[in-house]
Design an enzyme around this catalytic site. Structure first.
Site, short mmCIF file in Angstrom:
data_model
loop_
_atom_site.label_atom_id
_atom_site.label_comp_id
_atom_site.label_asym_id
_atom_site.label_seq_id
_atom_site.Cartn_x
_atom_site.Cartn_y
_atom_site.Cartn_z
N GLY A 33 0.83 -1.20 0.00
CA GLY A 33 0.00 0.00 0.00
C GLY A 33 0.87 1.25 0.00
O GLY A 33 0.65 2.18 -0.78
N HIS A 34 1.89 1.26 0.87
CA HIS A 34 2.82 2.39 0.89
C HIS A 34 3.53 2.52 -0.47
O HIS A 34 3.72 3.62 -0.99
CB HIS A 34 3.90 2.19 1.95
N LYS A 147 -7.10 5.10 2.53
CA LYS A 147 -7.26 4.09 3.57
C LYS A 147 -7.57 4.76 4.92
O LYS A 147 -8.36 4.28 5.71
CB LYS A 147 -5.97 3.27 3.65
N GLN A 151 -8.25 10.96 8.29
CA GLN A 151 -6.95 11.65 8.34
C GLN A 151 -6.75 12.48 7.06
O GLN A 151 -6.32 13.64 7.12
CB GLN A 151 -5.84 10.61 8.48
P1 AMP Z 1 1.14 4.77 7.91
O1 AMP Z 1 2.55 4.29 7.75
O2 AMP Z 1 0.21 3.73 8.40
O3 AMP Z 1 1.06 6.08 8.66
O4 AMP Z 1 0.65 5.10 6.44
C1 AMP Z 1 1.36 5.99 5.62
C2 AMP Z 1 0.49 6.35 4.44
O5 AMP Z 1 0.17 5.16 3.71
C3 AMP Z 1 -0.85 6.98 4.86
O6 AMP Z 1 -1.15 8.06 3.98
C4 AMP Z 1 -1.83 5.84 4.69
O7 AMP Z 1 -3.14 6.27 4.42
C5 AMP Z 1 -1.22 5.11 3.49
N1 AMP Z 1 -1.69 3.73 3.43
C6 AMP Z 1 -1.75 2.84 4.46
N2 AMP Z 1 -2.28 1.67 4.05
C7 AMP Z 1 -2.56 1.83 2.72
C8 AMP Z 1 -3.12 0.97 1.71
N3 AMP Z 1 -3.52 -0.27 1.99
N4 AMP Z 1 -3.25 1.46 0.46
C9 AMP Z 1 -2.84 2.73 0.16
N5 AMP Z 1 -2.31 3.58 1.05
C10 AMP Z 1 -2.17 3.14 2.32
#
Ligand code: AMP
Length: 283
Positions: A33-34, A147, A151
């Site tokens: 996802g990232h 996701k 936020q």
């Molecule tokens: P985090 O590391 O959880 O703070 O996420 C960093 C970024 O990745 C944030 O903008 C999340 O919304 C995005 N993100 C997390 N999971 C996914 C996913 N499955 N698909 C796309 N973006 C994601």
């Protein structure tokens, strides 16, 4: 790919770049996802800068800050493979020096519902770190995942309200083959919990089909069906709701001419692991 640990290092490295710069803020434990955010960012800009920072101010005292997965070596390899130009890896003291005034940012309204109620202080911590990262890196665009829809809407509102120059871009959620949205917290799930976690996506699909295929517009009826589906998978429900997709405002009746964009949002716990997901619909 450069690595910068301090604000002055990252500013110098970014200052030497030419062309459009995208920032992708993350907390590490990078998954597909990232990486999809990084790939999209790469298409939208000449350079992608990724920040990896597990932000303590967005975790509550009972939450998993200490246990949050940290996989720095693997993360750096993934960034390199994704064509990232540079990574900002600040320590906690770099972002929150002890002698600094603790400026609080609160986005009223959007931060006072759903996750904001269940996780008091969470969004103030998110706003604070994102505002800092945007001021440190000064990117042309910053990419966030749908996701974390609440936020994303909050950051869009903050950037608009404070006349920030960075354009906030929301990008689609990447899912596993069964529909489960990818998340760094999946490493906590047992095999049985992983199988049941698909219930979040199933609940969203129940709501989506009711609206799109059956023309059900009574929000209470849709929310009840979504909650029931979460129950089928034995998930402990925090919420299962239908909201205005633009600002997450409450609604009782879907009126396509008034609210053409909807968001279906769910949050549920499996043991100690809390997962959230959502889908956006346009009528
Ligand atoms: P985090 O590391 O959880 O703070 O996420 C960093 C970024 O990745 C944030 O903008 C999340 O919304 C995005 N993100 C997390 N999971 C996914 C996913 N499955 N698909 C796309 N973006 C994601």
């Amino acid at each position: 790919m450069w690595q910068a640990k301090t604000i002055s290092q990252v500013r110098a490295s970014v200052g030497a770049l030419r062309g459009k710069i995208a920032l992708v803020p993350t907390m590490g434990a990078l998954h597909q996802g990232h990486l999809s955010l990084m790939r999209s960012a790469r298409e939208l800009a000449d350079h992608v800068v990724v920040s990896i920072f597990v932000n303590p101010t967005q975790f509550g005292p009972e939450e998993d800050f200490a246990q949050y997965p940290r996989t720095l070596d693997a993360d750096l390899q993934k960034c390199q493979a994704a064509g990232v130009t540079g990574v900002f890896l600040p320590g906690v003291a770099e972002i929150y020096p002890e002698n600094q005034m603790s400026c609080q940012l609160n986005v009223r309204g959007i931060a006072d519902t759903l996750e904001g109620v269940i996780r008091p202080g969470h969004f103030s911590g998110v706003c604070r770190v994102v505002a800092k990262l945007l001021n440190i890196v000064h990117p042309d665009i910053a990419c966030f995942g749908q996701k974390d829809l609440q936020q994303l809407r909050l950051i869009e509102a903050m950037a608009r309200d404070l006349c920030m120059v960075t354009e906030i871009i929301g990008l689609p959620t990447l899912r596993e083959s069964d529909g489960l949205a990818m998340s760094s917290r999946h490493v906590y799930l047992s095999k049985n919990q992983r199988q049941r976690a698909v219930g979040l996506y199933r609940a969203l699909m129940i709501g989506k089909d009711m609206i799109e295929k059956e023309g059900v517009f009574n929000v209470q009826v849709i929310e009840k069906a979504m909650a029931q589906e979460l129950g089928v998978y034995d998930l402990q429900i925090d919420y299962a709701v239908v909201r205005d997709g633009r600002n997450l405002d409450l609604m009782t009746l879907i009126e396509p001419h008034l609210t053409p964009h909807l968001a279906l949002l769910v949050a549920a716990k499996l043991g100690d692991v809390r997962l959230i997901d959502n889908v956006l619909l346009s009528l």
